[in-house]
Scaffold this motif. Sequence first.
Motif, short mmCIF file in Angstrom:
data_model
loop_
_atom_site.label_atom_id
_atom_site.label_comp_id
_atom_site.label_asym_id
_atom_site.label_seq_id
_atom_site.Cartn_x
_atom_site.Cartn_y
_atom_site.Cartn_z
N THR A 12 47.14 -12.05 110.15
CA THR A 12 46.74 -10.70 109.43
C THR A 12 45.43 -10.34 109.45
OG1 THR A 12 48.59 -11.36 108.04
CG2 THR A 12 47.11 -9.95 106.92
N GLN A 13 45.05 -9.17 109.64
CA GLN A 13 43.83 -8.63 109.30
C GLN A 13 43.97 -7.34 108.56
OE1 GLN A 13 42.00 -7.64 113.23
NE2 GLN A 13 40.13 -6.85 112.24
N ASP A 14 43.01 -7.01 107.66
CA ASP A 14 42.83 -6.15 106.67
C ASP A 14 44.49 -6.20 106.00
OD1 ASP A 14 40.10 -5.63 107.19
OD2 ASP A 14 40.88 -4.31 108.80
N GLU A 15 45.20 -4.78 106.29
CA GLU A 15 46.41 -4.68 105.87
C GLU A 15 47.67 -4.73 106.97
OE1 GLU A 15 47.22 -2.91 102.54
OE2 GLU A 15 45.37 -3.13 101.50
N THR A 16 47.26 -5.29 108.01
CA THR A 16 48.10 -5.24 109.27
C THR A 16 48.37 -6.75 109.65
OG1 THR A 16 46.88 -3.31 109.91
CG2 THR A 16 48.25 -4.60 111.55
N THR A 17 49.59 -6.94 109.58
CA THR A 17 50.27 -8.09 110.10
C THR A 17 50.73 -8.14 111.82
OG1 THR A 17 51.11 -8.62 107.91
CG2 THR A 17 51.88 -10.08 109.94
N ASN A 18 50.02 -9.09 112.32
CA ASN A 18 50.32 -9.10 113.88
C ASN A 18 51.02 -9.90 114.42
OD1 ASN A 18 48.23 -6.84 114.68
ND2 ASN A 18 47.18 -8.28 113.52
N ILE A 19 52.15 -9.60 115.14
CA ILE A 19 53.09 -10.67 115.61
C ILE A 19 53.14 -10.75 117.16
CG2 ILE A 19 55.74 -11.34 115.18
CD1 ILE A 19 55.59 -8.96 113.18
N ALA A 20 53.37 -12.19 117.48
CA ALA A 20 53.61 -12.03 119.10
C ALA A 20 54.89 -13.10 118.98
CB ALA A 20 52.36 -12.82 119.79
N ILE A 21 55.82 -12.59 119.65
CA ILE A 21 57.19 -13.33 119.77
C ILE A 21 57.18 -13.86 121.54
CG2 ILE A 21 59.54 -13.61 119.85
CD1 ILE A 21 59.34 -10.92 117.80
N ILE A 22 57.39 -15.15 121.56
CA ILE A 22 57.21 -15.72 123.07
C ILE A 22 58.78 -16.42 123.24
CG2 ILE A 22 56.12 -17.34 124.65
CD1 ILE A 22 53.67 -17.05 122.48
N SER A 23 59.45 -15.91 124.48
CA SER A 23 60.61 -16.54 124.68
C SER A 23 60.91 -16.68 126.08
CB SER A 23 61.74 -15.75 124.15
OG SER A 23 63.12 -15.98 124.68
N PRO A 24 60.55 -18.10 126.61
CA PRO A 24 60.56 -18.34 127.97
C PRO A 24 62.02 -17.93 128.48
CG PRO A 24 59.88 -20.18 127.04
CD PRO A 24 60.45 -19.32 125.73
N GLU A 25 63.09 -17.72 127.60
CA GLU A 25 64.41 -17.52 128.30
C GLU A 25 64.41 -15.85 128.48
OE1 GLU A 25 63.91 -19.30 125.61
OE2 GLU A 25 64.39 -21.35 126.35
N GLY A 26 63.31 -15.10 128.06
CA GLY A 26 63.48 -13.82 128.14
C GLY A 26 64.32 -12.85 127.12
N LYS A 27 64.06 -13.61 125.91
CA LYS A 27 64.99 -12.90 124.93
C LYS A 27 63.93 -12.20 123.86
CE LYS A 27 69.08 -15.63 125.44
NZ LYS A 27 70.05 -16.66 124.83
N ALA A 28 62.65 -12.27 124.26
CA ALA A 28 61.63 -11.72 123.05
C ALA A 28 62.11 -10.28 122.67
CB ALA A 28 60.17 -11.78 123.69
N ARG A 29 62.41 -9.32 123.33
CA ARG A 29 62.83 -7.95 123.20
C ARG A 29 63.98 -8.00 122.35
NH1 ARG A 29 62.09 -4.73 129.00
NH2 ARG A 29 59.98 -4.70 129.15
N ASP A 30 65.02 -8.98 122.68
CA ASP A 30 66.19 -8.80 121.86
C ASP A 30 65.83 -9.45 120.40
OD1 ASP A 30 67.57 -8.15 123.98
OD2 ASP A 30 68.22 -10.11 124.44
N ILE A 31 65.17 -10.17 120.14
CA ILE A 31 64.68 -10.88 118.95
C ILE A 31 63.86 -9.97 118.08
CG2 ILE A 31 63.12 -12.55 117.82
CD1 ILE A 31 63.83 -14.53 120.61
N TYR A 32 62.77 -9.14 118.97
CA TYR A 32 62.16 -8.21 118.32
C TYR A 32 63.24 -6.84 117.83
CZ TYR A 32 58.93 -4.27 117.65
OH TYR A 32 58.31 -3.14 117.11
N ALA A 33 63.92 -6.52 118.53
CA ALA A 33 65.05 -5.41 118.04
C ALA A 33 65.46 -5.94 116.91
CB ALA A 33 65.76 -5.20 119.26
N ALA A 34 66.08 -7.27 116.70
CA ALA A 34 66.79 -7.82 115.44
C ALA A 34 65.94 -7.69 114.08
CB ALA A 34 67.40 -9.06 115.79
N ILE A 35 64.64 -7.73 114.25
CA ILE A 35 63.73 -7.60 113.08
C ILE A 35 62.99 -6.50 112.77
CG2 ILE A 35 63.52 -10.31 113.07
CD1 ILE A 35 60.71 -9.81 114.15
N GLN A 36 62.76 -5.61 113.90
CA GLN A 36 62.09 -4.49 113.89
C GLN A 36 62.16 -3.46 113.09
OE1 GLN A 36 62.45 -1.76 117.38
NE2 GLN A 36 60.56 -0.63 117.06
N GLU A 37 63.30 -2.88 112.77
CA GLU A 37 63.89 -2.34 111.38
C GLU A 37 63.35 -2.72 110.24
OE1 GLU A 37 67.53 0.39 109.66
OE2 GLU A 37 67.14 -0.01 111.76
#
Length: 65
Positions: A12-37
Amino acid sequence: MIQDIRKVLITTQDETTNIAIISPEGKARDIYAAIQESLEASGGNFPKIVTAKTTTPQQKVINTI
């Protein structure tokens, strides 16, 4: 809680939370899509690593993931 995550980095910096999702199985985009909204996050990148930012408080991000 999402089970396919290998690593999540959250800062967290100022009022922004930064996230990095790491998935060696190649599912990071799917995980992000599930929580993005619900986190009102913006971001993207590669199947194995996704970065995003949100104004959602860090603790809510942790609870959502």
